[in-house]
Write a protein that holds these residues in place. Structure first.
Motif, PDB file in Angstrom:
ATOM      1  N   LEU A 110      32.080  16.041  15.579  1.00 44.15           N
ATOM      2  CA  LEU A 110      32.439  15.038  16.587  1.00 44.15           C
ATOM      3  C   LEU A 110      31.480  15.070  17.774  1.00 44.15           C
ATOM      4  CD1 LEU A 110      36.341  15.161  16.697  1.00 44.15           C
ATOM      5  CD2 LEU A 110      34.874  13.443  15.627  1.00 44.15           C
ATOM      6  N   HIS A 111      31.028  16.259  18.128  1.00 44.55           N
ATOM      7  CA  HIS A 111      30.048  16.396  19.209  1.00 44.55           C
ATOM      8  C   HIS A 111      28.732  15.712  18.839  1.00 44.55           C
ATOM      9  CE1 HIS A 111      27.642  18.157  22.390  1.00 44.55           C
ATOM     10  NE2 HIS A 111      26.840  18.675  21.480  1.00 44.55           N
ATOM     11  N   LEU A 113      28.355  13.295  16.681  1.00 37.84           N
ATOM     12  CA  LEU A 113      28.612  11.854  16.692  1.00 37.84           C
ATOM     13  C   LEU A 113      28.636  11.301  18.113  1.00 37.84           C
ATOM     14  CD1 LEU A 113      31.309  11.317  13.937  1.00 37.84           C
ATOM     15  CD2 LEU A 113      29.013  10.364  14.013  1.00 37.84           C
ATOM     16  N   GLN A 114      29.187  12.060  19.025  1.00 37.44           N
ATOM     17  CA  GLN A 114      29.233  11.624  20.423  1.00 37.44           C
ATOM     18  C   GLN A 114      27.822  11.543  20.990  1.00 37.44           C
ATOM     19  OE1 GLN A 114      29.027  13.984  23.358  1.00 37.44           O
ATOM     20  NE2 GLN A 114      29.431  12.351  24.813  1.00 37.44           N
ATOM     21  N   LEU A 115      26.959  12.481  20.614  1.00 36.55           N
ATOM     22  CA  LEU A 115      25.569  12.426  21.069  1.00 36.55           C
ATOM     23  C   LEU A 115      24.839  11.208  20.513  1.00 36.55           C
ATOM     24  CD1 LEU A 115      24.474  16.167  20.839  1.00 36.55           C
ATOM     25  CD2 LEU A 115      24.972  14.836  22.900  1.00 36.55           C
ATOM     26  N   GLN A 116      25.262  10.744  19.334  1.00 34.49           N
ATOM     27  CA  GLN A 116      24.654   9.563  18.718  1.00 34.49           C
ATOM     28  C   GLN A 116      25.407   8.288  19.105  1.00 34.49           C
ATOM     29  OE1 GLN A 116      24.838  10.524  14.565  1.00 34.49           O
ATOM     30  NE2 GLN A 116      23.111  11.933  14.673  1.00 34.49           N
ATOM     31  N   HIS A 117      26.289   8.383  20.088  1.00 35.63           N
ATOM     32  CA  HIS A 117      27.091   7.260  20.574  1.00 35.63           C
ATOM     33  C   HIS A 117      27.933   6.631  19.470  1.00 35.63           C
ATOM     34  CE1 HIS A 117      24.984   7.640  24.330  1.00 35.63           C
ATOM     35  NE2 HIS A 117      23.835   7.549  23.702  1.00 35.63           N
ATOM     36  N   PHE A 118      28.414   7.460  18.578  1.00 37.82           N
ATOM     37  CA  PHE A 118      29.295   7.078  17.472  1.00 37.82           C
ATOM     38  C   PHE A 118      28.703   5.971  16.606  1.00 37.82           C
ATOM     39  CE2 PHE A 118      32.092   9.167  20.483  1.00 37.82           C
ATOM     40  CZ  PHE A 118      32.744  10.053  19.645  1.00 37.82           C
TER      41      PHE A 118
END
Length: 157
Positions: A110-111, A113-118
């Motif tokens: 999830l981290h 993915l958050q760095l890739q702006h989902f």
């Protein structure tokens, strides 16, 4: 309630063997270690291989930390747990360590993915579906839960 499994599910010392999906789950959870070993074996293209899968070194190191628990459980799974008391005690808490490892890996994904702006990614989708499947399997499998239980002669009396 004690559940009895077929005879081929037991080791010669009488302990329940982990199911094959347990080993597949551990390989998935230790995928950063597998990639690290592959990159170390191919010296010339090792750093480019790591850069392909882990462009951010921070995520690589977090993956190594996350996979350490799975690697330890993988090593312990092939041991005779009754030979050394510390191995037996570590194996008995292995189920809880596995659940912690799954949760840490899920949060790590999830981290990322958050760095890739989902943004949608096929590899991220496969990893998320796999970790959710592993979590459901780990929580629902009685065979897996029972293989971490060790009974000593003192407990049986």
């Amino acid at each position: 309630m004690i559940r009895i499994f077929p005879l081929h599910h037991y080791t010669q010392s009488g302990n329940l063997k982990p199911p094959i999906y347990f080993y597949i789950s551990l390989i998935f959870l230790a995928r950063t270690w597998v990639l690290f070993i592959i990159s170390a074996a191919s010296r010339s293209s090792g750093s480019s291989l790591l850069g392909l899968f882990y462009p951010d070194r921070h995520n690589f190191y977090l993956g190594l930390i996350s996979g350490s628990i799975a690697l330890i459980l993988f090593i312990l799974a092939g041991r005779n747990h009754d030979k050394y008391q510390w191995v037996s005690k570590l194996w008995q808490i292995g189920y809880y360590l596995l659940i912690i490892n799954i949760a840490f890996d899920f949060l790590l994904q999830l981290h990322v993915l958050q760095l890739q702006h989902f943004q949608y990614s096929l590899s991220a989708s496969i990893q998320l579906v796999s970790i959710i499947w592993i979590a459901l399997y780990t929580l629902k499998s009685e065979h897996l839960k029972m293989c971490f239980v060790r009974k000593t002669l003192k407990e049986e009396k």
